[in-house]
Design an enzyme around this catalytic site. Structure first.
Site, PDB file in Angstrom:
ATOM      1  N   LYS A  51      23.097 -17.717   7.082  1.00 19.82           N
ATOM      2  CA  LYS A  51      23.197 -16.175   7.161  1.00 19.82           C
ATOM      3  C   LYS A  51      24.767 -15.841   7.531  1.00 19.82           C
ATOM      4  O   LYS A  51      24.990 -14.643   7.172  1.00 19.82           O
ATOM      5  CB  LYS A  51      22.114 -15.853   8.309  1.00 19.82           C
ATOM      6  CG  LYS A  51      20.852 -15.702   7.955  1.00 19.82           C
ATOM      7  CD  LYS A  51      19.839 -15.767   8.784  1.00 19.82           C
ATOM      8  CE  LYS A  51      18.251 -16.352   8.352  1.00 19.82           C
ATOM      9  NZ  LYS A  51      17.284 -16.225   9.115  1.00 19.82           N
ATOM     10  N   GLN A  95      15.941 -15.665  15.146  1.00 19.81           N
ATOM     11  CA  GLN A  95      15.746 -16.898  14.351  1.00 19.81           C
ATOM     12  C   GLN A  95      14.247 -17.492  14.689  1.00 19.81           C
ATOM     13  O   GLN A  95      14.131 -17.683  15.944  1.00 19.81           O
ATOM     14  CB  GLN A  95      16.729 -17.877  14.402  1.00 19.81           C
ATOM     15  CG  GLN A  95      16.401 -18.820  13.215  1.00 19.81           C
ATOM     16  CD  GLN A  95      16.436 -18.653  11.803  1.00 19.81           C
ATOM     17  OE1 GLN A  95      17.020 -17.626  11.334  1.00 19.81           O
ATOM     18  NE2 GLN A  95      15.721 -19.204  11.087  1.00 19.81           N
ATOM     19  N   ASP A 118      14.385  -8.212   9.053  1.00 19.00           N
ATOM     20  CA  ASP A 118      13.384  -9.667   8.743  1.00 19.00           C
ATOM     21  C   ASP A 118      12.035  -8.805   7.989  1.00 19.00           C
ATOM     22  O   ASP A 118      11.329  -9.286   7.266  1.00 19.00           O
ATOM     23  CB  ASP A 118      12.833 -10.240   9.719  1.00 19.00           C
ATOM     24  CG  ASP A 118      13.582 -11.611   9.861  1.00 19.00           C
ATOM     25  OD1 ASP A 118      13.992 -12.020   8.936  1.00 19.00           O
ATOM     26  OD2 ASP A 118      13.604 -12.005  11.131  1.00 19.00           O
TER      27      ASP A 118
HETATM   28  N1  GUN Z   1      12.813 -18.788  10.418  1.00 24.07           N
HETATM   29  C1  GUN Z   1      12.549 -19.269   8.943  1.00 24.07           C
HETATM   30  N2  GUN Z   1      12.649 -18.423   8.149  1.00 24.07           N
HETATM   31  C2  GUN Z   1      12.849 -17.026   8.803  1.00 24.07           C
HETATM   32  C3  GUN Z   1      13.156 -15.664   8.313  1.00 24.07           C
HETATM   33  O1  GUN Z   1      13.191 -15.509   7.166  1.00 24.07           O
HETATM   34  N3  GUN Z   1      13.555 -15.014   9.565  1.00 24.07           N
HETATM   35  C4  GUN Z   1      13.379 -15.665  10.969  1.00 24.07           C
HETATM   36  N4  GUN Z   1      13.737 -14.400  11.788  1.00 24.07           N
HETATM   37  N5  GUN Z   1      13.261 -16.741  11.142  1.00 24.07           N
HETATM   38  C5  GUN Z   1      12.989 -17.659  10.053  1.00 24.07           C
END
Ligand code: GUN
Length: 283
Positions: A51, A95, A118
């Site tokens: 990211k 996350q 998200d």
């Molecule tokens: N963990 C795995 N995929 C994601 C996601 O798309 N967003 C978040 N916040 N955590 C994750």
């Protein structure tokens, strides 16, 4: 044929970089994404690094905040509150998964709806199901872009989604329905999964188990989207939920793992952050 999420992501990120440069010119600053990582799970570390790298390519400011695995729920909620109130931050992502002593739902609900890049906040989820403007979760959004990239006209097609999670299965089923597909959601209790998946013109698989879909379970000419991210116990390599090589011989198109859905999730996060920034600036 394989549909490369990596290539499509690169193209989209180049376009976004141009857009972000224009936004910076217009508004005097770039969009700013805050990412919170709790603990040191290698999978989560690698996602968060991805990211940050994508943010750099697109020109988004990325602040990754690392906290120890024993942070209390209250401390984490307070941190989110501080970021909610910080006018210089446009998007907040925590996350997942979080350690078991922290209630993930509370965390998701604490992030302000406007900064929820998200698309997990209950108000964003509700708005999606009511066909109102909302932030759409990154993986489902990326899957629709991959289908369009594959030249798939979704309207009128039979789509089967295997998996019913809040993060992927349910929202992707809703997006396919909104694009006028006829949608079936299959899951771990589905009897004779193959008899259902063989009906699919569009097959989306998101269960997190290797070999869930074998070649005999796929309709010839189908488009197959593999959302699985698993470690092959024998080779230790990353693999999806679908037997890629065998299914490739039957399907019209398939997304590989890695290099399929994964990069698109991150690219759509960039898009959601830019959209959150623009909404804020246009207020
Ligand atoms: N963990 C795995 N995929 C994601 C996601 O798309 N967003 C978040 N916040 N955590 C994750």
């Amino acid at each position: 044929m394989r549909i490369s999420g990596k290539d499509l992501s690169s193209r989209l990120k180049e376009e976004m970089a141009v857009k972000v440069a224009g936004l910076k010119e217009k508004y005097g600053r770039e969009p700013h994404l805050a990412v919170i990582l709790v603990g040191e799970d290698p999978g989560s570390v690698s996602y968060v690094t991805g990211k940050a790298k994508a943010s750099e390519v697109v020109g988004i400011k990325n602040t990754t905040i690392r906290r120890s695995v024993d942070i209390s729920e209250g401390e984490l909620l307070d941190l989110i509150g501080t970021l909610n109130r910080d006018d210089s931050i446009d998007g907040i992502l925590v996350q997942l998964p979080l350690p078991s002593h922290i209630d993930e739902n509370k965390v998701i609900e604490t992030i302000s709806k406007e900064k929820d890049v998200d698309g997990f906040h209950p108000l964003n989820v509700a708005a999606l199901w009511q066909k109102r403007p909302c932030t759409v979760a990154c993986t489902p959004k990326g899957i629709i872009k991959l289908l369009r990239e594959a030249g798939e006209d979704i309207a009128g097609k039979r789509a089967v989604v295997v998996g019913r999670s809040n993060i992927v299965g349910l929202p992707v089923a809703k997006l396919l329905l909104d694009a006028n597909a006829t949608v079936t959601i299959a899951h771990s209790k589905t009897v004779d999964l193959g008899s259902v998946t063989r009906q699919a013109d569009i097959l989306v698989v998101a269960v997190g188990r290797p070999h869930t879909i074998t070649a005999d379970m796929v309709k010839p000419g189908a488009v197959v989207i593999d959302v699985g991210v698993n470690r092959n116990p024998d080779t230790g390599k990353l693999c999806g939920d679908v037997d890629t090589e065998a299914v490739e011989a039957v399907a019209r198109c398939i997304t590989p793992v890695p290099g399929g859905v994964g990069p698109m999730t991150i690219t759509c996060l960039m898009e959601n952050t830019i959209e959150a920034f623009e909404r804020k600036m246009q207020l």
